[in-house]
Write a protein that holds these residues in place. Sequence first.
Motif, mmCIF file in Angstrom:
data_model
loop_
_atom_site.group_PDB
_atom_site.id
_atom_site.type_symbol
_atom_site.label_atom_id
_atom_site.label_comp_id
_atom_site.label_asym_id
_atom_site.label_seq_id
_atom_site.Cartn_x
_atom_site.Cartn_y
_atom_site.Cartn_z
ATOM 1 N N UNK A 130 44.263 35.462 35.667
ATOM 2 C CA UNK A 130 45.326 34.566 35.233
ATOM 3 C C UNK A 130 46.266 35.278 34.252
ATOM 4 N N UNK A 131 46.774 34.566 33.272
ATOM 5 C CA UNK A 131 47.794 35.093 32.367
ATOM 6 C C UNK A 131 47.170 36.073 31.363
ATOM 7 N N UNK A 132 47.679 37.300 31.257
ATOM 8 C CA UNK A 132 47.141 38.260 30.286
ATOM 9 C C UNK A 132 47.277 37.758 28.843
ATOM 10 N N UNK A 133 46.328 38.171 28.008
ATOM 11 C CA UNK A 133 46.333 37.854 26.571
ATOM 12 C C UNK A 133 46.236 36.360 26.290
ATOM 13 N N UNK A 134 45.688 35.617 27.243
ATOM 14 C CA UNK A 134 45.388 34.203 27.022
ATOM 15 C C UNK A 134 43.975 33.928 27.512
ATOM 16 N N UNK A 135 43.252 33.144 26.746
ATOM 17 C CA UNK A 135 41.911 32.738 27.116
ATOM 18 C C UNK A 135 41.870 31.217 27.017
ATOM 19 N N UNK A 136 42.005 30.561 28.151
ATOM 20 C CA UNK A 136 42.154 29.107 28.180
ATOM 21 C C UNK A 136 40.883 28.441 28.701
ATOM 22 N N UNK B 95 40.142 30.368 32.193
ATOM 23 C CA UNK B 95 41.021 31.355 32.813
ATOM 24 C C UNK B 95 41.508 32.370 31.790
ATOM 25 N N UNK B 96 41.538 33.633 32.230
ATOM 26 C CA UNK B 96 42.013 34.717 31.382
ATOM 27 C C UNK B 96 42.415 35.884 32.293
ATOM 28 N N UNK B 97 42.770 37.013 31.695
ATOM 29 C CA UNK B 97 43.089 38.214 32.457
ATOM 30 C C UNK B 97 42.923 39.402 31.524
#
Length: 332
Positions: A234-240, A153-155
């Motif tokens: 999903x949440x910006x500035x995160x790459x999970x 998930x990322x954005x």
Amino acid sequence: MDKVRIGILGAGSMGSVHADHLSKIEDCRITAVCDLSMDRAKQLADKVSAHAYADFDEMLEKETLEVLYILLPPFAQSGQFEKAAEKGIHIFIEKPIAITSERGKSMVDAARKANIKTQVGFHMRYGSAIQKLKKMQEEGLAGRPVLFNGRYQCNSLHVPWWKDVNLCGGQIFEQAIHVYDICRYIYGHPKAVASFMGNVCHGEIPGYTVEDVSASVSTFTTGAQASITANNCSVPNRWDALFDMTFQKVSVFFKSPDEAEFHFIEKDGERIEYFNEPVDHKFAEDQDFIRRVRNNLPDFCPVEEGLRSLLFVEASLFSAKMDGQKMRVEIY
């Protein structure tokens, strides 16, 4: 002992990352950097005291390389791997190794013919918690595999070429392949997959043809099952990249490839072991690959593995395009 002579193809962000790592490894030396942009090639080459090239064939002709790092976007793979393999050069290549399985098969055939060492940049395999579970599995301590739950998930809109499915292959191909690969690494090669995908959040963005949500289910000959989802909403500035893995004797809940809770099923009930040993995965994979080249050791994640994970995501993509029809996952 002479240092391992290394060439880098692709002076973008990944080129800089690997160049920084390789510069810290004592028994290797970057001697050449190639990029379509001579300015970009020269900027990285000057940083590591190497020769700069804008033409790949010229670099192969003029330089005596033992190792080549291919750090190109998937759409830019057009035979460079095969040319280097023919010269007997060992190859590190970032994932995905290609945008089609046909191109990937050509790479595998070339590597096998040349008998070179290869490594694919599935760096999460070097996660300490992943390796702990892998060792337990190999020693029979985990029991039979049951279920894999994974998600990416990322954005972000990323670099411009990433928005074009014809250039990157899609989010499943370019990003979620890390999760698909970890699934394969631990659970083995799946026999079939069924998938769905859509574009929910980016329909109004010009040129955005990549799926921004996907879901797949896979089945294995062992009877184990897997579900993998991905999204770019999903949440910006995160790459999970996250996963939970259930085995007969243990369930493992990962917070990262290095951090996980191991829940052991024992006669007296449940025993929980918390594990957290941070590792710089990309640096570890560079160190390991050079060590294997230097000491003629077996490959850790050869190009065959890159192709097999490519075949997995390709089957998932084909299934989604056919509204969830079950697809056999080829093995090569």
